[in-house]
Each structure stands twice: as structure tokens, then as C-alpha cells.
Scaffold this motif. Structure first.
Motif, mmCIF file in Angstrom:
data_model
loop_
_atom_site.group_PDB
_atom_site.id
_atom_site.type_symbol
_atom_site.label_atom_id
_atom_site.label_comp_id
_atom_site.label_asym_id
_atom_site.label_seq_id
_atom_site.Cartn_x
_atom_site.Cartn_y
_atom_site.Cartn_z
ATOM 1 N N LEU A 32 -7.197 15.238 77.599
ATOM 2 C CA LEU A 32 -6.607 14.319 76.637
ATOM 3 C C LEU A 32 -5.689 13.309 77.309
ATOM 4 C CD1 LEU A 32 -5.852 13.315 73.806
ATOM 5 C CD2 LEU A 32 -4.261 15.250 73.625
ATOM 6 N N SER A 33 -4.793 13.786 78.158
ATOM 7 C CA SER A 33 -3.822 12.864 78.772
ATOM 8 C C SER A 33 -4.520 11.840 79.660
ATOM 9 C CB SER A 33 -2.780 13.646 79.567
ATOM 10 O OG SER A 33 -3.404 14.405 80.598
ATOM 11 N N GLY A 34 -5.533 12.282 80.400
ATOM 12 C CA GLY A 34 -6.266 11.354 81.247
ATOM 13 C C GLY A 34 -7.054 10.351 80.435
ATOM 14 N N ILE A 36 -6.260 9.221 77.504
ATOM 15 C CA ILE A 36 -5.300 8.231 76.992
ATOM 16 C C ILE A 36 -4.949 7.218 78.073
ATOM 17 C CG2 ILE A 36 -2.933 7.933 76.164
ATOM 18 C CD1 ILE A 36 -3.298 10.623 74.664
ATOM 19 N N ARG A 37 -4.808 7.668 79.321
ATOM 20 C CA ARG A 37 -4.526 6.728 80.418
ATOM 21 C C ARG A 37 -5.662 5.721 80.571
ATOM 22 N NH1 ARG A 37 -2.721 11.382 83.037
ATOM 23 N NH2 ARG A 37 -4.652 11.517 84.262
ATOM 24 N N ARG A 40 -5.401 3.251 77.772
ATOM 25 C CA ARG A 40 -4.283 2.332 77.990
ATOM 26 C C ARG A 40 -4.619 1.306 79.076
ATOM 27 N NH1 ARG A 40 -1.154 2.165 73.608
ATOM 28 N NH2 ARG A 40 0.313 3.899 73.376
ATOM 29 N N LEU A 49 -9.752 10.288 68.997
ATOM 30 C CA LEU A 49 -9.417 11.553 69.646
ATOM 31 C C LEU A 49 -10.308 12.679 69.140
ATOM 32 C CD1 LEU A 49 -5.530 11.243 69.404
ATOM 33 C CD2 LEU A 49 -6.965 10.731 71.378
ATOM 34 N N TRP A 53 -9.297 18.592 71.131
ATOM 35 C CA TRP A 53 -8.038 18.377 71.843
ATOM 36 C C TRP A 53 -6.835 18.608 70.927
ATOM 37 C CZ3 TRP A 53 -9.997 13.114 74.089
ATOM 38 C CH2 TRP A 53 -10.714 13.342 75.269
ATOM 39 N N GLU A 61 4.024 18.896 68.238
ATOM 40 C CA GLU A 61 3.335 18.262 69.368
ATOM 41 C C GLU A 61 2.435 17.120 68.901
ATOM 42 O OE1 GLU A 61 2.325 21.721 72.490
ATOM 43 O OE2 GLU A 61 1.814 22.202 70.397
ATOM 44 N N LEU A 65 2.598 13.180 69.911
ATOM 45 C CA LEU A 65 1.437 12.440 70.385
ATOM 46 C C LEU A 65 1.238 11.176 69.554
ATOM 47 C CD1 LEU A 65 -1.162 12.226 72.116
ATOM 48 C CD2 LEU A 65 -2.300 13.660 70.394
ATOM 49 N N GLU A 68 3.682 8.576 70.557
ATOM 50 C CA GLU A 68 3.316 7.939 71.827
ATOM 51 C C GLU A 68 2.266 6.848 71.624
ATOM 52 O OE1 GLU A 68 0.800 9.215 75.841
ATOM 53 O OE2 GLU A 68 1.685 10.775 74.577
ATOM 54 N N LEU A 69 1.411 7.035 70.614
ATOM 55 C CA LEU A 69 0.293 6.123 70.384
ATOM 56 C C LEU A 69 0.478 5.294 69.114
ATOM 57 C CD1 LEU A 69 -2.581 8.668 71.194
ATOM 58 C CD2 LEU A 69 -1.594 6.948 72.722
#
Length: 329
Positions: A32-34, A36-37, A40, A49, A53, A61, A65, A68-69
Motif C-alpha cells: 500500500l505505501s509503495g 501511494i508513492r 504521488r 485502493l 489493504w 488507522e 490514511l 494523508e490522501l
């Protein structure tokens, strides 16, 4: 007109979803984090999404998230399991917690338009989908959420519209631009029939390879294939000035649509001969592989993880270049 972003389904090996739980899964998937990178880095204007995930995350949490988005529209992605008594309670919980407004949903596991393979079970799947959708749509509406049913190579435009109209005003469609080919429909005609109910788009493209049984749909960068993207966009813009649209380079498994086999059509509503099917086949001819070309993806050729990831990333990069050239990004 499109707010172009990303979903993970053209990067399934890169993110670690391809072959999940099997020895072929990518041990170094970026998750998930990758993902999002990556979104971005391409300046995504929407982010879709995968529900797998979101499921392990608690509400706190998920809210973090979503925070953040918060600068881009979010879409959550789920599907019916075709199991008795199933609900979308988890999808509603997670989608609401991240601050998204839309649940993208497909109704059956059928691909390649191959509903005839299911035999009598196909009608059971449709009954289950109709009953489940009618039940969960009201819960989603109470939570302020939209459900967008995807044309997942299983249902045609008229069938999807009937499902949506029966389920309620908060149920629309997610149009995958490549998937009409898999059910014998022309993508532009699909957009014309369903445009008034489309709330989200998956930008997908294919090159074709004709066979004695039908046609293979082979993934390619968006803009390099048979899908008439600009014509679809013009039709959709006449209904909705701005739509979220996720880049989704096709699956790592080539889709063989066996529509030249008479039995393939079992389970489809009657259609007038010629017309739209001819238009569809003419479009597929525009980016046609040689009959003897190796159509397999690196995944299908059992190539190493690095080669599959490089293939996915290269096609995403090319898709972004093409969409920028169109002025969509």
C-alpha cells in the motif's frame, strides 16, 4: 474532463497482489505505501485502493490514511464473493473511514465473457448479485456512499444498467474502457448507452490477436491499443463534465474471448446480428498482433520477478506519456 489517477491492477506484481498467498507472489512487493508513492510521483488526481489493504486497518488507522490522501478523491475497490449471506459491511466501514465516497464493485468472477462455462450456476450468480446489491445498496446510501458496478468482462451495458436502476439512486457504473470487447460490445456504444450512469472510469487498452475461436486481448500501454479513448471521453463528457479515472494497464493474464464459438453466447440476451459486433471487430483490427506472435506476458512466460516488475512499470510510464500527450494529465 478526467481526473486521472491510478489503481493497483496494472501493477499487481509490483505491489505484491499477483499470486498473493502462492509461491509466485513477489516477496518484495511495495504494498500500500509503495503504491501511494507511485501514485504521488505521477501526480495522481484520484487514487483507488484495494480492499485487501484496508481490511487489516482499524478505524483510527484508516482515518489517518484518509487524512494523508485528503487532497485527492479516493475510491475503494471490492467484489462480491458469491457466498450466501455476504454483505459489504467491511467495504462500507473502510470506505467511510478513509473519507472516500465511492465503492467500486464487480459482481461475479467471470472473465473473458465466458459465462457459458458456468452452466446453470450463471443464473444463480445473477440472482445472488441482484439480491445482495439490493440489500447492501441501502446500507451504503445510509452511510452516504456511492456504489459503482464495474463491467468486469462478465456483464453488458444494458444488464449493468438494469442492476443499477433496480438497486437505487446511489448505484452507478464504473466503466472499464477495454472490457466491453470481452462481452462483444463496442466501447463507444457502451459509453453512449451507459454514460448517464457512469461515475468512475478505468482507463485500459488492448492490442488484439485473432484466433480461430475469437480474439485475444493483450495488455498494452493506455493509448497504444485498440480502445478509442478520445471518442469515449467525448461521449462521457456530454453526460458528466468531470469524472475520476484510474489508469489500469490490463491483467498479466491475456484474455481469450472465444466469441466465434457458438456456445460462447449461451446465457447472453438476444442481440441483433452485425452492427455493433462488426464495429467492435473493426476496432480490434486497428492494433492487431501477427497471428503467430508470442502474445504471452512475462508473468505467463514465468520470467523472474524483476522482469515482470520492469514490464509493469514500463507500461505505466508509457501510459502516462500517452495521456499527457492527449492533454489528460
Amino acid at each position: 474532463m478526467f481526473q486521472v489517477g491510478l489503481n493497483p491492477y496494472g501493477l499487481t506484481h509490483t505491489v505484491g497482489l499477483q499470486g498473493l498467498g502462492t509461491p509466485r507472489a513477489n516477496p518484495d512487493g511495495i504494498g500500500l505505501s509503495g503504491f501511494i508513492r507511485v501514485a504521488r510521483d505521477m501526480s495522481a488526481k484520484c487514487i483507488e485502493l484495494d480492499g485487501r489493504w484496508l481490511a487489516p486497518l482499524g478505524n483510527t488507522e484508516l482515518e489517518a490514511l484518509g487524512g494523508e490522501l485528503a487532497d485527492v478523491p479516493l475510491i475503494s475497490s471490492y467484489w462480491l464473493q458469491q457466498q450466501a449471506g455476504e454483505t459489504l459491511d467491511e467495504a462500507i466501514r473502510a470506505t467511510k473511514a478513509i473519507g472516500a465516497s465511492t465503492i467500486r464493485l464487480h459482481l461475479t468472477p467471470v472473465l473473458e465473457g465466458a459465462r457459458a462455462r458456468q452452466g446453470p450456476r450463471w443464473d444463480d450468480m445473477l440472482r445472488h448479485a441482484r439480491a445482495t446489491l439490493g440489500r447492501v445498496a441501502r446500507k451504503a446510501a445510509d452511510a452516504g456512499l456511492m456504489i459503482a458496478i464495474e463491467n468486469h468482462q462478465d456483464l453488458g451495458s444494458d444488464e449493468l444498467l438494469a442492476f443499477a436502476e433496480e438497486a437505487g439512486d446511489n448505484v452507478g457504473l464504473a466503466m472499464d474502457t477495454g472490457n466491453p470487447f470481452a462481452v462483444g460490445e463496442d466501447p463507444v456504444a457502451f459509453a453512449r448507452r451507459a454514460g448517464h450512469r457512469i461515475h468512475h472510469v478505468h482507463l485500459k487498452d488492448y492490442v488484439s490477436q485473432f484466433t480461430s475461436e475469437g480474439v485475444r486481448l493483450v495488455r498494452c500501454a493506455i493509448g497504444d491499443g485498440c480502445v478509442p479513448l478520445q471518442e469515449i471521453a467525448t461521449v462521457l463528457e456530454s453526460h458528466t463534465p468531470s469524472l475520476t479515472a484510474s489508469i489500469e494497464v490490463g491483467a498479466l493474464e491475456v484474455r481469450h474471448v472465444r466469441l466465434f464459438v457458438p456456445g460462447w453466447w449461451d446465457g447472453y440476451p438476444p442481440r441483433a446480428p452485425g452492427g455493433e459486433l462488426v464495429t467492435m471487430l473493426e476496432r480490434l483490427e486497428t492494433r492487431r498482433l501477427d497471428d503467430n506472435a508470442d502474445y504471452r506476458t512475462p508473468w505467463e512466460k514465468l520470467e523472474p520477478v524483476g522482469a515482470i516488475v520492469a514490464y509493469e512499470r514500463a507500461q505505466l510510464g508509457r501510459s502516462i506519456e500517452n495521456l499527457r500527450a492527449l492533454g489528460w494529465m
